[in-house]
Design an enzyme around this catalytic site. Sequence first.
Site, PDB file in Angstrom:
ATOM      1  N   LYS A   1     -24.467 -33.616  14.828  1.00 22.04           N
ATOM      2  CA  LYS A   1     -23.360 -32.924  15.488  1.00 22.04           C
ATOM      3  C   LYS A   1     -22.201 -33.886  15.684  1.00 22.04           C
ATOM      4  O   LYS A   1     -22.384 -35.045  16.046  1.00 22.04           O
ATOM      5  CB  LYS A   1     -23.811 -32.372  16.846  1.00 22.04           C
ATOM      6  CG  LYS A   1     -24.632 -31.100  16.761  1.00 22.04           C
ATOM      7  CD  LYS A   1     -24.853 -30.503  18.133  1.00 22.04           C
ATOM      8  CE  LYS A   1     -25.551 -29.159  18.023  1.00 22.04           C
ATOM      9  NZ  LYS A   1     -25.753 -28.521  19.349  1.00 22.04           N
TER      10      LYS A   1
ATOM     11  N   GLU B   1     -35.113 -16.031  25.864  1.00 20.86           N
ATOM     12  CA  GLU B   1     -34.798 -15.262  27.064  1.00 20.86           C
ATOM     13  C   GLU B   1     -35.965 -14.413  27.540  1.00 20.86           C
ATOM     14  O   GLU B   1     -36.198 -14.268  28.751  1.00 20.86           O
ATOM     15  CB  GLU B   1     -33.574 -14.378  26.812  1.00 20.86           C
ATOM     16  CG  GLU B   1     -32.290 -15.145  26.564  1.00 20.86           C
ATOM     17  CD  GLU B   1     -32.065 -15.507  25.103  1.00 20.86           C
ATOM     18  OE1 GLU B   1     -31.007 -16.067  24.790  1.00 20.86           O
ATOM     19  OE2 GLU B   1     -32.974 -15.236  24.281  1.00 20.86           O
TER      20      GLU B   1
ATOM     21  N   ARG C   1     -31.523  -9.570  26.154  1.00 20.72           N
ATOM     22  CA  ARG C   1     -32.631  -9.878  25.259  1.00 20.72           C
ATOM     23  C   ARG C   1     -33.967  -9.916  25.987  1.00 20.72           C
ATOM     24  O   ARG C   1     -35.015  -9.883  25.352  1.00 20.72           O
ATOM     25  CB  ARG C   1     -32.382 -11.221  24.565  1.00 20.72           C
ATOM     26  CG  ARG C   1     -31.030 -11.324  23.895  1.00 20.72           C
ATOM     27  CD  ARG C   1     -30.916 -12.563  23.054  1.00 20.72           C
ATOM     28  NE  ARG C   1     -30.865 -12.204  21.636  1.00 20.72           N
ATOM     29  CZ  ARG C   1     -30.975 -13.072  20.648  1.00 20.72           C
ATOM     30  NH1 ARG C   1     -31.179 -14.341  20.911  1.00 20.72           N
ATOM     31  NH2 ARG C   1     -30.918 -12.681  19.400  1.00 20.72           N
TER      32      ARG C   1
END
Length: 629
Positions: free
Chosen positions: A278, A364, A392
């Site tokens: 990243k 979730e 979700r």
Amino acid sequence: MGTLLETINDPADLRRLPRTQLAPLAEELRAYVLESVARTGGHLSSNLGTVELTIALHYVFNTPWDRIVWDVGHQTYPHKILTGRRDRMASLRQLGGLAGFPQRAESEYDTFGTAHSSTSISAALGMAVAAKQKGEQRSCVAVIGDGAMSAGMAFEALNNAGVMDTDLLVILNDNDMSISPPVGALNRYLAQLMSGRFYAATKELGKKVLHVAPPLFELAKRIEEHAKGMVVPATLFEKFGFNYVGPIDGHDLESLIPTLQNIRQLKGPQFLHVVTKKGQGYKLAEADPVAYHGPGKFDPAVGLVKPATPPKPTFTQVFGHWLCDMAAQDHRLVGITPAMREGSGMVEFHQRFPDRYFDVGIAEQHAVTFAAGLACEGLKPVVAIYSTFLQRGYDQLIHDVALQNLPVVFALDRAGLVGADGPTHAGAYDIPYLRCIPNMAIACPADENECRKLLTTAWQQDHPVAVRYPRGAGVGAAVEPGLQPLPYGRGELRRQGRRVAVLAFGTLLHPALQAAERLDLTVANMRWAKPLDTELLLQLAATHDALVTVEEGAIMGGAGSAVTEALNAAGVVKPVLQLGLRDEYAPHGDPARLLALQGLDAAGIEASVRSRFGELVQGRSGPSLKVVG
């Protein structure tokens, strides 16, 4: 921008380049991504990390005929730039401009709309099966990050894909580990070897021959697994039925391209593991990829700079401070987040109470049921989750928490419109989807101080309670120290006016008050969408000619619907104007502008009231009486 990138108007232009020019192109593309995000704000670290991978994919595969599905999609700025949208990057995440995530309506190269994680493998598998059904020879590729692989949905898709005779390539973009230089060349060689048709054909032939002699087959299998184990991770994905290749350096085009070219020729489910970094190429983002995950506008030469004057505390920060204060007072508190520690304001809590902090990854459903299990044993879980992400875990919310009436507090961040992230992240539906669940309660604080107090109120209940609050800062209300609650299920009168009463739920109380000043309206701060303060409601209905409900959430089934249901149950007939988010997806853009387009700013509320109840509000006389609760 360099001259090379200017020549790329679509992937066909890219595929005409000699491979020797791809590395210089990557440098230009990375610089252009940095320049664009610095000018508009947006996701940076993840996009800097996928430059070479994006080039390699569009160079090897015949897009858009071949399908590429990007998981989440906050790493697709290089993809947008290479697929004809370079000159529109200045409009990124602005009203009427490019979306921050893939959108099918935006480009034929955006094959699937994404923004929530872990959907790419399921979608790409569906596309691969459809291609087979229609007799179309096309490649289907899912690009998924290591974080998104923590969700159960990704493994459900892998489990399904591995037993199908379908051509599917899953690319794991792993940016949480590195390949050490000593084994880099060996990894490159083995990845290309293992992705070659000769290796695949030999492997299948060996299986057929050795199957007639089980001991020899078992010996060969163990040797292969031992050899792989020396240079690649455990063969988990091969157990799912995939041919595993990698890991390879995701910034090395000389490794990526021949490996992808080999894999493209293979049949059946393939799994390529690439390792990226990243923030690649921008030292500040490499050093702190979290800070540069989604920065606002900044000077790339300087980097992110703290503002000279501290900004108003956000609702997220108010929650984070409350969480720490309540945890210090009550040892039963545990905090849960589905991979959103920074976004949900839990960094300090993690630092101060590491044994009571649980990041369950992008899962979730698991987060909600995990909280239920903790609550069963006498702990008090606080689930910090975005409104749109709790969708979700809806089944778990109903069956595992509410049905058992467990005291779980849901801190719903990003309730209402979220601005630049757009409709996938807007918390438009939590009031409707929570209000219909027995045992659930929903608090709607109007400002930062109320947010802290209503969190305490929620904490004191012996059943599930959600406290919904928006992204960013509110009106700047002073937050009182301590852990004082507000009355459960009770609102307050904030302004006494004439004939028309406004019932405000949440932060839209403030534009409602502004509109009320011009029209001499009564305004109530309802605070709770469930349980509704029916005593206050019926009092207002009895003393006014009409009612107006205002909420930053879906009108259909929302707090306004709760008001009309309560009036109907009481046998009260009264005109009610419901204001909220219309039955449409609000686009991305500046939040204030979006609210205005929905008619939910002060001017919009005033205009709607005048249009519906003009004969009741015209001809205001005398000063109004203000009541502040």
